[in-house]
Motif scaffolding. Structure first.
Motif, mmCIF file in Angstrom:
data_model
loop_
_atom_site.group_PDB
_atom_site.id
_atom_site.type_symbol
_atom_site.label_atom_id
_atom_site.label_comp_id
_atom_site.label_asym_id
_atom_site.label_seq_id
_atom_site.Cartn_x
_atom_site.Cartn_y
_atom_site.Cartn_z
ATOM 1 N N ALA A 18 0.820 -1.218 0.000
ATOM 2 C CA ALA A 18 0.000 0.000 0.000
ATOM 3 C C ALA A 18 0.855 1.270 0.000
ATOM 4 O O ALA A 18 0.483 2.272 -0.600
ATOM 5 C CB ALA A 18 -0.937 -0.014 1.199
ATOM 6 N N ASN A 19 1.978 1.231 0.675
ATOM 7 C CA ASN A 19 2.782 2.457 0.773
ATOM 8 C C ASN A 19 3.825 2.592 -0.336
ATOM 9 O O ASN A 19 4.601 3.517 -0.353
ATOM 10 C CB ASN A 19 3.456 2.537 2.153
ATOM 11 N N GLU A 20 3.834 1.651 -1.279
ATOM 12 C CA GLU A 20 4.864 1.694 -2.335
ATOM 13 C C GLU A 20 4.469 2.528 -3.546
ATOM 14 O O GLU A 20 5.327 3.063 -4.239
ATOM 15 C CB GLU A 20 5.168 0.268 -2.822
ATOM 16 N N VAL A 21 3.180 2.577 -3.856
ATOM 17 C CA VAL A 21 2.713 3.292 -5.045
ATOM 18 C C VAL A 21 1.429 4.056 -4.716
ATOM 19 O O VAL A 21 0.755 3.759 -3.718
ATOM 20 C CB VAL A 21 2.407 2.319 -6.217
ATOM 21 N N THR A 22 1.085 5.010 -5.579
ATOM 22 C CA THR A 22 -0.154 5.764 -5.359
ATOM 23 C C THR A 22 -1.089 5.647 -6.558
ATOM 24 O O THR A 22 -2.295 5.517 -6.404
ATOM 25 C CB THR A 22 0.156 7.259 -5.119
ATOM 26 N N TYR A 23 -0.506 5.701 -7.757
ATOM 27 C CA TYR A 23 -1.349 5.675 -8.949
ATOM 28 C C TYR A 23 -1.052 4.421 -9.780
ATOM 29 O O TYR A 23 -1.241 3.314 -9.299
ATOM 30 C CB TYR A 23 -1.173 6.964 -9.750
ATOM 31 N N PHE A 24 -0.572 4.631 -11.012
ATOM 32 C CA PHE A 24 -0.303 3.484 -11.882
ATOM 33 C C PHE A 24 0.905 2.666 -11.435
ATOM 34 O O PHE A 24 1.760 3.157 -10.701
ATOM 35 C CB PHE A 24 -0.005 3.982 -13.301
ATOM 36 N N CYS A 25 0.961 1.450 -11.952
ATOM 37 C CA CYS A 25 2.163 0.635 -11.832
ATOM 38 C C CYS A 25 3.302 1.389 -12.525
ATOM 39 O O CYS A 25 3.217 1.686 -13.721
ATOM 40 C CB CYS A 25 1.917 -0.706 -12.529
ATOM 41 N N PRO A 26 4.350 1.745 -11.791
ATOM 42 C CA PRO A 26 5.410 2.575 -12.383
ATOM 43 C C PRO A 26 6.050 1.927 -13.610
ATOM 44 O O PRO A 26 6.378 2.621 -14.577
ATOM 45 C CB PRO A 26 6.428 2.718 -11.249
ATOM 46 N N ALA A 27 6.218 0.619 -13.587
ATOM 47 C CA ALA A 27 6.872 -0.062 -14.708
ATOM 48 C C ALA A 27 6.029 0.069 -15.976
ATOM 49 O O ALA A 27 6.556 0.364 -17.057
ATOM 50 C CB ALA A 27 7.081 -1.529 -14.370
ATOM 51 N N CYS A 28 4.734 -0.124 -15.856
ATOM 52 C CA CYS A 28 3.871 -0.073 -17.040
ATOM 53 C C CYS A 28 3.586 1.360 -17.475
ATOM 54 O O CYS A 28 3.440 1.630 -18.667
ATOM 55 C CB CYS A 28 2.559 -0.803 -16.768
ATOM 56 N N GLU A 29 3.519 2.271 -16.515
ATOM 57 C CA GLU A 29 3.189 3.655 -16.853
ATOM 58 C C GLU A 29 4.217 4.256 -17.806
ATOM 59 O O GLU A 29 3.880 5.074 -18.666
ATOM 60 C CB GLU A 29 3.102 4.517 -15.583
ATOM 61 N N ALA A 30 5.460 3.827 -17.663
ATOM 62 C CA ALA A 30 6.538 4.382 -18.484
ATOM 63 C C ALA A 30 6.270 4.206 -19.978
ATOM 64 O O ALA A 30 6.707 5.014 -20.797
ATOM 65 C CB ALA A 30 7.854 3.735 -18.101
ATOM 66 N N ASP A 31 5.532 3.147 -20.333
ATOM 67 C CA ASP A 31 5.283 2.880 -21.761
ATOM 68 C C ASP A 31 4.002 3.530 -22.291
ATOM 69 O O ASP A 31 3.678 3.395 -23.466
ATOM 70 C CB ASP A 31 5.148 1.363 -21.988
ATOM 71 N N ASN A 32 3.266 4.215 -21.430
ATOM 72 C CA ASN A 32 1.992 4.773 -21.884
ATOM 73 C C ASN A 32 2.184 5.960 -22.822
ATOM 74 O O ASN A 32 3.183 6.656 -22.768
ATOM 75 C CB ASN A 32 1.142 5.200 -20.673
#
Ligand SMILES: *Cc1c(COP(=O)(O)O)cnc(C)c1O
Length: 409
Positions: A18-32
């Motif tokens: 829960a405390n690691e991220v807030t919105y999108f998965c950081p790994a996948c967001e990079a490709d958006n």
């Protein structure tokens, strides 16, 4: 204390605390990119076996206001406005077809969006965040502005300048900072994220913030409760970004994972033919954008922000898809008002148009239970109805004119 929930990326299945991220998965967001639906939307997952053991049954879950399935420490953080707990009306005139209307126009800002706003606001409150930003076609913005006004929080709302006047008026009346954008919703969406990063605000954007889905799922708990713990046969849901429909699925899926229900309802995604980016792309490999220009402004979306989650749910649980014409949306809106006393905005009437379409094709079994999600009030968008409103000329203020007028209609 470990959190009662964690996240899973619906694209790459990576799990996050829960405390690691807030919105999108950081790994996948990079490709958006701007031209295709975003990947990396996070699904909020709870410890279902432990929760089931603790609660035993649905009645106990209801008694604690669903707190075990919400990312909050206390339901009191949601404040005093009555969000959700909206009526589910059985419409006797449609007796053979078991029509139920879930009237979410009766939320504080008159749309379904309050379910998401109140959860995001409550989370912000528990985490000492004072400013929340959102992009909106109108309803999410007026909703966030409303809830923030009640919670002593600041709201910043990015909207297409062409949003319906009533929704813009609401945003200003609730005291939010309004940012009208000379462009469409998708442009406002991207800008709000950039601005949020720049100013350090918490972002409520639909699907981008995973709690929008968690807030919207409460409608399923209510429907189940209001049907005396029965699963409806079908639920008709209007779809733009695909968050409401995912919320409806998520609510029932949570109950399924707890073992409190043993099957899923059939959910029908209803879109306008003039904004069909979920229905038109669900079975195709390569994304294609069909430019949207429906009168149902709340579901006029080029790039559905929760396309992949909605698609996964629809495919996994045998959901159905349907498009209806703008003409039939207006007609459905007129019929709904006349026959039931509920005046819904065009996006909401879209779901009713979907129901009528099924009924008229004899796709509904006698005695089945069919829920139509009415997601927003008709007063929010009067302009779209001007083609069907024929305001008569005033008469002279005497009784003979009245008699004349009424006899000659
Ligand atoms: C936002 C909205 C919808 C569609 O919800 P999505 O999550 O965008 O699919 C439908 N009806 C109304 C009134 C809305 O405001």
């Amino acid at each position: 204390m470990t959190s009662k929930y964690h996240y899973i990326c619906i694209n790459c299945n990576t799990e996050y605390q829960a405390n690691e991220v807030t919105y999108f998965c950081p790994a996948c967001e990079a490709d958006n990119n701007t031209y295709t639906p975003p990947k990396g939307v996070l699904k909020t997952v709870y410890n279902y076996s432990e929760t089931a053991r603790k609660l035993q049954n649905f009645a106990n879950l209801k008694a604690e206001n669903y707190l075990s399935l919400l990312p909050l420490q206390s339901v009191a953080s949601m404040g005093y406005l009555r969000v959700g707990n909206t009526p589910l009306y059985k419409i006797d005139a449609e007796k053979d077809f078991g029509l139920y209307l879930k009237d979410d126009s009766q939320n504080p800002s008159f749309s379904f969006k309050d379910r998401a706003s109140v959860l995001v606001s409550a989370y912000a409150k528990e985490n000492n965040i004072s400013t929340i930003v959102a992009a909106s076609t109108g309803n999410a913005g007026s909703s966030l502005a409303c809830i923030c006004a009640s919670q002593q929080q600041k709201a910043v709302i990015f909207v297409p300048a062409k949003a319906p006047l009533a929704k813009l008026t609401q945003i200003i009346m609730y005291g939010a900072r309004i940012v009208p954008v000379d462009g469409n919703y998708d442009m406002a969406f991207d800008l709000s994220i950039e601005a949020g990063r720049h100013f350090g605000w918490y972002n409520r954007n639909t699907a981008y913030n995973p709690f929008t889905i968690e807030g919207k799922k409460t409608v399923s708990f209510e429907i189940f409760d209001q049907l005396q713990q029965q699963i409806p046969d079908r639920i008709f849901v209007p779809v733009g970004d695909g968050v409401i429909i995912s919320g409806v699925y998520k609510g029932f899926e949570d109950l399924l994972k707890l073992g409190f229900i043993d099957k899923m309802p059939i959910i029908i995604a209803v879109q306008s033919e003039q904004s069909k980016n979920l229905t038109a792309n669900i079975h195709s490999e390569n994304w294609q954008t069909y430019p949207s220009n429906t009168i149902a402004d709340s579901i006029s979306v080029d790039i559905p922000r929760n396309f992949y989650m909605a698609k996964d749910f629809l495919l996994k649980y045998n959901g159905e898809i349907l498009t209806v014409s703008d003409e039939s949306i207006i007609q459905a809106s007129v019929q709904l008002s006349k026959q039931t006393g509920i005046f819904a905005e065009p996006a909401a009437a879209t779901a009713f148009a979907g129901y009528l379409n099924y009924r008229n094709q004899n796709l509904l079994k006698t005695g089945s239970k069919n829920v139509v999600m009415l997601t927003g009030s008709g007063l929010k968008d009067l302009k779209s109805l001007s083609p069907v409103i024929n305001m008569p000329k005033p008469i002279k203020a005497d009784i003979s004119s009245v008699i004349d007028y009424l006899n000659n209609r």
